[in-house]
Scaffold this motif. Structure first.
Motif, PDB file in Angstrom:
ATOM      1  N   ILE A  55       0.871  -1.182   0.000  1.00  0.00           N
ATOM      2  CA  ILE A  55       0.000   0.000   0.000  1.00  0.00           C
ATOM      3  C   ILE A  55       0.903   1.226   0.000  1.00  0.00           C
ATOM      4  O   ILE A  55       1.891   1.284   0.748  1.00  0.00           O
ATOM      5  N   TRP A  95      -9.294   5.365  -3.167  1.00  0.00           N
ATOM      6  CA  TRP A  95      -8.426   4.325  -3.717  1.00  0.00           C
ATOM      7  C   TRP A  95      -8.353   4.411  -5.239  1.00  0.00           C
ATOM      8  O   TRP A  95      -9.368   4.655  -5.913  1.00  0.00           O
ATOM      9  N   LEU A 100      -7.178   1.850  -8.147  1.00  0.00           N
ATOM     10  CA  LEU A 100      -6.866   0.422  -8.246  1.00  0.00           C
ATOM     11  C   LEU A 100      -6.824  -0.056  -9.696  1.00  0.00           C
ATOM     12  O   LEU A 100      -7.333   0.615 -10.601  1.00  0.00           O
ATOM     13  N   TYR A 126     -15.241   0.854   1.381  1.00  0.00           N
ATOM     14  CA  TYR A 126     -14.120   1.479   0.661  1.00  0.00           C
ATOM     15  C   TYR A 126     -14.677   2.257  -0.516  1.00  0.00           C
ATOM     16  O   TYR A 126     -15.797   2.028  -0.977  1.00  0.00           O
ATOM     17  N   VAL A 157     -13.552   3.488  -4.307  1.00  0.00           N
ATOM     18  CA  VAL A 157     -12.625   3.450  -5.440  1.00  0.00           C
ATOM     19  C   VAL A 157     -12.903   4.652  -6.331  1.00  0.00           C
ATOM     20  O   VAL A 157     -13.968   4.743  -6.949  1.00  0.00           O
ATOM     21  N   SER A 174      -3.057   3.488  -3.285  1.00  0.00           N
ATOM     22  CA  SER A 174      -3.160   2.306  -4.132  1.00  0.00           C
ATOM     23  C   SER A 174      -2.380   1.169  -3.501  1.00  0.00           C
ATOM     24  O   SER A 174      -1.713   1.335  -2.473  1.00  0.00           O
TER      25      SER A 174
END
Length: 291
Positions: A165, A188, A190, A212, A214, A235
């Motif tokens: 991470i 995030w 990804l 979470y 994204v 990420s």
């Protein structure tokens, strides 16, 4: 017409030896086999290649026309035979992006240094694309970021890899203790669904968070690490991918309250794919990386 290389070899040796008897000795054939092969070749061409003077064979205009072409074909056939005896051959590789972009270049460089004339093609995609390429015989060898359970594919463990991470050095995540809650609330960036990295991140990281968010899904690890570098979010990628930016201080590792996230990279082949000398030789370079 079905002219064979054996017939051409007999013809050229008769020409050089001057008789079927001597040609038979050189070729380790019976004289009758040499005579039959020469007669069959002349029959297919519809011409005499030698004038017969008693037991002597004297090349004529047809034989002189054929000789250089026959020698060229035999030389090409010999080149082909030597090529594959030496384990050369055009290899087609397919690799997932982390492996193709960060691990294979050094392996391929070693391979090409030792075998500069060997042809090698590399296609880079996500793990599912690599599996599809191997499954449809479009790639001789596949290298992916996890096991493959498809029935027609043989999967072999290769290398250990660690997922890390990371964030920009001045990211908000470093202004407070790193907890599962702070990770859940962070934005995030990804890899796309279908990539081996994303599959493992979902399993080892995101499944441990209560929720979470994204903000971006990208199909390119380079794009992800630079988006993170400029403060767009967190990420999780292979340490191989971000090692240069971690070393330079442009990215910073986030130490999460989670077990180390490791995975095994795999080599895959179709179960009906015969391992040629070229494949075996390339695999030795891959296994040197393990050592």
């Amino acid at each position: 017409m079905h002219i064979t290389l054996r017939q051409l070899a007999v013809f050229t040796e008769v020409l050089k030896s001057g008789s079927t008897t001597h040609a038979a000795q050189v070729l380790a054939l019976s004289q009758s086999a040499v005579s039959a092969s020469l007669t069959d070749l002349e029959g297919q061409l519809g011409v005499q290649l030698f004038d017969r003077a008693g037991k002597r064979l004297i090349i004529n205009e047809h034989g002189r026309l054929l000789y250089p072409r026959a020698m060229a074909l035999l030389d090409h056939a010999n080149d082909i035979e030597l090529l594959f005896k030496q384990g050369h051959g055009a290899l087609s590789l397919a690799a997932s992006s982390t492996i193709g972009n960060y691990l294979l270049p050094a392996i391929i460089a070693d391979y090409r240094r030792d075998l500069p004339d060997a042809r090698l093609e590399l296609t880079v995609g996500n793990s599912q694309e690599v599996i599809d390429a191997v499954s449809h015989f479009n790639a001789d060898i596949g290298l992916i970021e996890g096991p493959c359970h498809q029935h027609d594919i043989v999967s072999q463990p290769w290398l250990q890899d660690e997922l890390v991470i990371f964030a920009a050095p001045g990211a908000e995540i470093f202004k407070q203790p790193v907890t599962l809650e702070t990770l859940a609330n962070a934005p995030w960036i990804l890899r796309e669904q279908g990539s081996g990295t994303r599959e493992l991140v979902d399993h080892l990281l995101l499944s441990k968070l209560s929720h979470y968010h994204v903000t971006l899904e990208l199909g390119n690890s380079e794009a992800i690490k630079h988006a993170v570098r400029y403060g767009m979010g967190l990420s999780c990628l292979s340490r191989h991918v971000i090692a240069d930016l971690l070393d330079s201080g442009l990215l910073r590792e986030v130490h999460a309250p989670l077990p180390t996230m490791t995975r095994t990279l795999h080599l895959i082949q179709h179960q009906q794919k015969q391992r040629s000398r070229a494949i075996e030789r390339f695999l030795t370079y891959c296994h040197q990386e393990v050592e």
